[in-house]
Design an enzyme around this catalytic site. Sequence first.
Site, PDB file in Angstrom:
ATOM      1  N   CYS A  87     -15.143 -28.407  -0.773  1.00  0.00           N
ATOM      2  CA  CYS A  87     -16.228 -29.082  -0.063  1.00  0.00           C
ATOM      3  C   CYS A  87     -15.982 -30.579   0.088  1.00  0.00           C
ATOM      4  CB  CYS A  87     -17.553 -28.843  -0.791  1.00  0.00           C
ATOM      5  SG  CYS A  87     -17.987 -27.097  -0.918  1.00  0.00           S
TER       6      CYS A  87
ATOM      7  N   VAL B 246     -13.715   1.330  -6.277  1.00  0.00           N
ATOM      8  CA  VAL B 246     -12.560   1.790  -7.055  1.00  0.00           C
ATOM      9  C   VAL B 246     -12.717   1.336  -8.501  1.00  0.00           C
ATOM     10  CG1 VAL B 246     -10.059   1.656  -7.320  1.00  0.00           C
ATOM     11  CG2 VAL B 246     -11.062   1.707  -5.029  1.00  0.00           C
TER      12      VAL B 246
ATOM     13  N   ILE C 106     -11.732  -2.279 -10.389  1.00  0.00           N
ATOM     14  CA  ILE C 106     -11.476  -3.342  -9.414  1.00  0.00           C
ATOM     15  C   ILE C 106     -12.806  -3.997  -9.035  1.00  0.00           C
ATOM     16  CG2 ILE C 106     -10.540  -3.947  -7.151  1.00  0.00           C
ATOM     17  CD1 ILE C 106      -8.646  -1.638  -7.313  1.00  0.00           C
ATOM     18  N   TYR C 107     -12.836  -5.310  -9.131  1.00  0.00           N
ATOM     19  CA  TYR C 107     -14.038  -6.100  -8.878  1.00  0.00           C
ATOM     20  C   TYR C 107     -13.730  -7.135  -7.797  1.00  0.00           C
ATOM     21  CZ  TYR C 107     -15.104  -4.116 -13.458  1.00  0.00           C
ATOM     22  OH  TYR C 107     -15.306  -3.252 -14.501  1.00  0.00           O
TER      23      TYR C 107
END
Length: 562
Positions: free
Chosen positions: A42, A271, A274-275
């Site tokens: 930013c 899945v 998996i995140y």
Amino acid sequence: MKVLIVGGVAGGAGAAARLRRNDEQAEIILFEKGAFISFANCGLPYFIGGAITDRGQLQLQTPEAFRARFHVDVRVMHEVTGVDSASKTVSVLNHATGETYTESYDKLILSPGASPIRPRFPGLEDNHVFTLRNIPDTYAIYDHIEKVGPKTAAVIGAGFIGLEMAENLAERGLSVSIVEAAPHVMAPMDLDMAHMVHNRIRAAGMGLYVGKKCAGFTANTVQLEDGAAIPADMVILSIGVSPETKFLTGSGVELGQRGEILVDEQLHTNVEDIYALGDAAVVRNLVSGRTQVIPLAGPANKQARIVADVVCGRYASYKGSIGTSIMKFFDMTVACAGEKEESLKAAGTPYHKTFTVSASHAGYYPGGTQMFVKLLYNDEGTILGAQIVGGEGVDKRIDTLAVAIRFGLTVYDLEEMELAYAPPFSSAKDPVNMAGFVAENVLRGVMTPFYPEDVASIPEDAVRLDVRSPGELEALGTIPGFLNIPVNELRSRMGELDLTKPVYVTCQVGLRGHVACRMLAQNGAKAYNLSGGYALYSARAKDLQGLADGGNKNCTACGQQV
């Protein structure tokens, strides 16, 4: 436990740090395809503009410092090119050596972010066309200005990054034009609030082309679809971002129509193990209930903490976002939270809206500025959205309203809020309180508002009344056809009005108009008050005049603050 993290900026680096605080024994590998991690996305435009002068300040953490503090295996210039969820491995390309290899995981966290959209416009290679996503992009733009010295620039796309870049290019002395395909700048806002931003753009001497699409480039112009050519020695493309999820093809991870990763409240994909989080993952909009991508740093950092806790077996959930955002544009501050009117209307959601114009602090204390507050709420008073345009003090008011929206508060709660007051900071009736007071009047039927866009459709036989002083009308102007009776004289001059007809009232910001409407109503008239008053009407009229003039004239008079 072996955890791999894809992406090393806000979400990925935050998740890695939290993971280490949760589990000192876990093996954590962080992959970042670029050369930098945990940098200040930013802040990038402000380095280009010169507000930030030290290149090192853009890096919140170096790979070396991050390794030392958190004992994380940081691999920069390593791009994850594929995921095999069946074997629980990822494919990796080392950009420094060209080597490819696989790495196994117990848990995989995806935070790949999103990349700027860069269509193949005709003539793209003829001009100096840049996008802004990372530190190398920033250096490329900065160095180009330093070495080449362009005189004109065009910014294609007028969201947060586009407008911030326009300001910072102007600060570097370039003549800037802004092109936006939508009818107004700042997508999270409504047009009625964007009028003021449009006026400020013109006041800064910039060209403004809204409702216009880029068709291509020449060496020193941007070509629009309507045939216009805008001078531009360099171009910033800022027309949106796309989730960087192509590497998930064949992984079994479910994606949305635009490639966004679908997750549940615990940021788990479809899945196992998996995140996903950040700009590439969907979240629930807490006001509308729909899922969408909200690419903001605040939500990404919160999700990082949550996903790290979930991976370590703790219960945590990310309930959603309301898209709270704020932007500095020269001396103007623009802020939003929750839904906008355009979205509510498109979804068929019933709503009310009111505008208030308040001083940033007590009027008798020097240096105050006005802020325009738009409040959206339903029949029960639940706040659905808020937008503010002004100067100082906008930040704390949007934060207060954002809390109210997130936790389902009502306009009645705004009335009761006890907020900090001293003359240099606020008024005894804070702008947040005032927004609540006005909305409550509408819900109780004490005030019936009308809006600047309704002026043209006022019934021909209606009474049109401006209750400001004659001096204000002479100095600021008035709406054509409105009779002037100052509010302090209205009681004694009530006989001059035909109270069997509807009376449409305006003042400068709406407060005296409300007082006049109360007098009129108790004398038997059906009275309507212009929400936001002549100040909001004037901002709209100035912008529409700018558009009528072609929308591309550098007109400081069009942008003067009311």
